[in-house]
Design a protein around this motif. Sequence first.
Motif, short mmCIF file in Angstrom:
data_model
loop_
_atom_site.label_atom_id
_atom_site.label_comp_id
_atom_site.label_asym_id
_atom_site.label_seq_id
_atom_site.Cartn_x
_atom_site.Cartn_y
_atom_site.Cartn_z
N PRO A 46 90.63 13.71 -39.88
CA PRO A 46 89.68 14.29 -38.92
C PRO A 46 90.18 15.64 -38.40
O PRO A 46 91.39 15.85 -38.27
CB PRO A 46 89.65 13.26 -37.78
N THR A 47 89.27 16.53 -38.12
CA THR A 47 89.61 17.83 -37.54
C THR A 47 89.80 17.67 -36.04
O THR A 47 88.97 17.07 -35.36
CB THR A 47 88.49 18.85 -37.82
N GLU A 48 90.91 18.20 -35.54
CA GLU A 48 91.19 18.14 -34.10
C GLU A 48 91.53 19.51 -33.57
O GLU A 48 92.08 20.35 -34.29
CB GLU A 48 92.35 17.18 -33.82
N THR A 49 91.21 19.74 -32.31
CA THR A 49 91.55 20.99 -31.64
C THR A 49 92.34 20.67 -30.37
O THR A 49 92.46 19.50 -29.98
CB THR A 49 90.29 21.78 -31.26
N ILE A 50 92.82 21.71 -29.72
CA ILE A 50 93.54 21.52 -28.45
C ILE A 50 92.65 20.84 -27.42
O ILE A 50 93.11 20.04 -26.60
CB ILE A 50 94.04 22.88 -27.92
N ALA A 51 91.34 21.11 -27.49
CA ALA A 51 90.41 20.52 -26.53
C ALA A 51 90.35 19.00 -26.64
O ALA A 51 89.93 18.31 -25.69
CB ALA A 51 89.01 21.11 -26.73
N ASP A 52 90.76 18.45 -27.78
CA ASP A 52 90.72 16.99 -27.96
C ASP A 52 91.89 16.28 -27.31
O ASP A 52 91.89 15.05 -27.16
CB ASP A 52 90.70 16.65 -29.45
N ILE A 53 92.94 17.02 -26.94
CA ILE A 53 94.12 16.39 -26.33
C ILE A 53 93.75 15.76 -24.99
O ILE A 53 93.09 16.38 -24.16
CB ILE A 53 95.25 17.44 -26.12
N ARG A 54 94.19 14.52 -24.80
CA ARG A 54 93.99 13.85 -23.51
C ARG A 54 95.14 14.26 -22.60
O ARG A 54 96.30 13.98 -22.90
CB ARG A 54 93.97 12.35 -23.70
N ILE A 71 104.16 17.34 -26.44
CA ILE A 71 103.64 18.67 -26.77
C ILE A 71 103.18 18.64 -28.22
O ILE A 71 103.96 18.31 -29.12
CB ILE A 71 104.69 19.78 -26.61
N LYS A 72 101.93 18.98 -28.45
CA LYS A 72 101.38 19.02 -29.80
C LYS A 72 101.54 20.41 -30.39
O LYS A 72 101.09 21.41 -29.81
CB LYS A 72 99.91 18.62 -29.76
N GLY A 73 102.18 20.49 -31.54
CA GLY A 73 102.38 21.78 -32.19
C GLY A 73 101.19 22.17 -33.05
O GLY A 73 100.50 21.32 -33.61
N ALA A 74 100.96 23.46 -33.15
CA ALA A 74 99.86 23.99 -33.97
C ALA A 74 100.37 24.22 -35.39
O ALA A 74 101.28 25.02 -35.61
CB ALA A 74 99.34 25.29 -33.37
N MET A 75 99.76 23.53 -36.36
CA MET A 75 100.23 23.62 -37.74
C MET A 75 100.12 25.04 -38.29
O MET A 75 100.94 25.46 -39.11
CB MET A 75 99.42 22.66 -38.63
N ASP A 76 99.12 25.79 -37.83
CA ASP A 76 98.92 27.14 -38.37
C ASP A 76 99.97 28.14 -37.86
O ASP A 76 100.03 29.27 -38.33
CB ASP A 76 97.51 27.65 -38.07
N LYS A 77 100.81 27.72 -36.92
CA LYS A 77 101.87 28.59 -36.43
C LYS A 77 103.21 28.32 -37.12
O LYS A 77 104.18 29.03 -36.89
CB LYS A 77 102.05 28.41 -34.92
N VAL A 98 110.37 18.42 -16.02
CA VAL A 98 110.49 18.75 -17.44
C VAL A 98 109.55 19.89 -17.81
O VAL A 98 109.93 20.84 -18.50
CB VAL A 98 110.20 17.51 -18.31
N GLU A 99 108.31 19.80 -17.33
CA GLU A 99 107.33 20.87 -17.60
C GLU A 99 107.83 22.21 -17.05
O GLU A 99 107.75 23.25 -17.72
CB GLU A 99 105.99 20.52 -16.95
N LYS A 100 108.34 22.18 -15.83
CA LYS A 100 108.82 23.41 -15.18
C LYS A 100 109.93 24.06 -16.00
O LYS A 100 109.94 25.27 -16.22
CB LYS A 100 109.32 23.06 -13.78
N ILE A 101 110.86 23.24 -16.48
CA ILE A 101 111.98 23.76 -17.28
C ILE A 101 111.47 24.35 -18.60
O ILE A 101 111.90 25.43 -19.03
CB ILE A 101 113.01 22.64 -17.54
N LEU A 102 110.54 23.65 -19.24
CA LEU A 102 110.00 24.13 -20.52
C LEU A 102 109.27 25.46 -20.35
O LEU A 102 109.45 26.37 -21.16
CB LEU A 102 109.05 23.08 -21.10
N LEU A 103 108.46 25.57 -19.30
CA LEU A 103 107.66 26.77 -19.12
C LEU A 103 108.50 27.98 -18.70
O LEU A 103 108.07 29.12 -18.86
CB LEU A 103 106.56 26.51 -18.08
N PRO A 140 101.33 25.27 -22.55
CA PRO A 140 100.90 24.28 -21.56
C PRO A 140 99.55 23.63 -21.89
O PRO A 140 99.28 22.52 -21.45
CB PRO A 140 100.84 25.07 -20.25
N THR A 141 98.70 24.31 -22.67
CA THR A 141 97.42 23.71 -23.03
C THR A 141 97.60 22.57 -24.06
O THR A 141 96.67 21.82 -24.31
CB THR A 141 96.46 24.77 -23.62
N SER A 142 98.81 22.47 -24.63
CA SER A 142 99.09 21.41 -25.61
C SER A 142 99.95 20.30 -25.02
O SER A 142 100.48 19.47 -25.75
CB SER A 142 99.81 22.01 -26.83
#
Length: 436
Positions: A236-244, A262-268, A340-345, A418-420
Amino acid sequence: MNKKVYQQINETLYEEVLDNGLKVFLLPKADFHKTYGLFSTNYGSVDNHFGYQPDELTQVPDGIAHFLEHKLFEKEDGDVFQKFGQQGASANAFTSFTKTSYLFSATDQIKQNLLTLLDFVQAPYFTEETVEKEKGIIGQEIQMYDDDPNWQQFFGIIKNLYPKHPLHIDIAGTVASIADITAEDLYLCYNTFYHPSNMVLFIVGNIDPEETMAWIKENQKEKVFPEAKEIIRQYPTETIADIRPESRMEMPVMRPKGVLGIKGAMDKLPTEGRELLRFKNALNLLFQMLFGTTSANYLRLYDDGTIDDTFGFEVNLDRGFYFADFSGDSETPQDMLAEVEKILLRAAEDPEINQENLDLLKKKMLGKYFQSLNSLEFIANQFTQSLFGDTTLFDLPEVIQSITLADVKAAGASFIDPTSFSRFYMYPSESNTPIG
């Protein structure tokens, strides 16, 4: 037979692609008494929608790759485990998201055990009666994992990150999905994915490569296989918008759990194998600097009680997907994940990301790598991942040594978005007796 010498680690690898397409790798290690064989197919739990023509694809029940792994050990004349045991070998198998592997380890009767491995994997035997019998056995296995909090936490975050992709479904499937599996389904999947051209055989241990390759070739010449076809796998095709962004569940646990995914973008991702391996290790080094047990961030969070020694992270990169997860037990899991989020960002400005720490961690990573080469199981399992093209496990020292601080920062900039992000929480259920 091609021969490749890796001077830095003092290893010599022999490889050949047979006429039927089977890739064979032999790694002689004269100082070892044990020999380990791994026969692996590029087929796992996510490959449930496939075919040879785009308009003629078939969808099969979830969990069928794992089900097939179980059934291959059962033959009309008995159980293959018994045969290995009679030959002084131990045998096993495992299914992952993208691979199914069969293995043996032994100190003698290597030829007999190797031929047994080849023969039982290449001779399927399924009947409706034996398939029905297996459903009860695998159903119990599924229920066991349903009661495992760490397993449920892992799939909890995957369901958030990949709500449509079959990655989010338990490798063994569900009790409902395996109920639909038929012998015909098993033969369809077997005939599609167990062609020699889709498989790898790796033998490591006290072997003579010329003699061992002769045994394999003789065995394969006696068998007839259809012409290899290119397999189409559809997801199935998924986008960042599909992330819960967030979900939670209750289980009988002692303490709450939290995991940030964190979901990585395959195209990157880099497309060339060696660069892909550098990227994965650069990302691991970044997270070690940020969250390793000797880092200032870890010690601060540990000292103030935000995390405990269950905290850890993992980078998962495989065919068609990649993600990272940071998880642990905590009385305040929301606070833990917020930190964890704060450190990553803020990773780009974190003082822990420096040349001195990188050099130290690279030495530590190399030390762990060289130590792992004492395990034949590790060598075989890691080598057959075959994700990085011609770059193999034995190229890893050079790859690690080549990673720069700029590589580490670039990997973080590419991946940390952060959107992922997604959060998953597990809380103790009030009505059940806690586990542990």
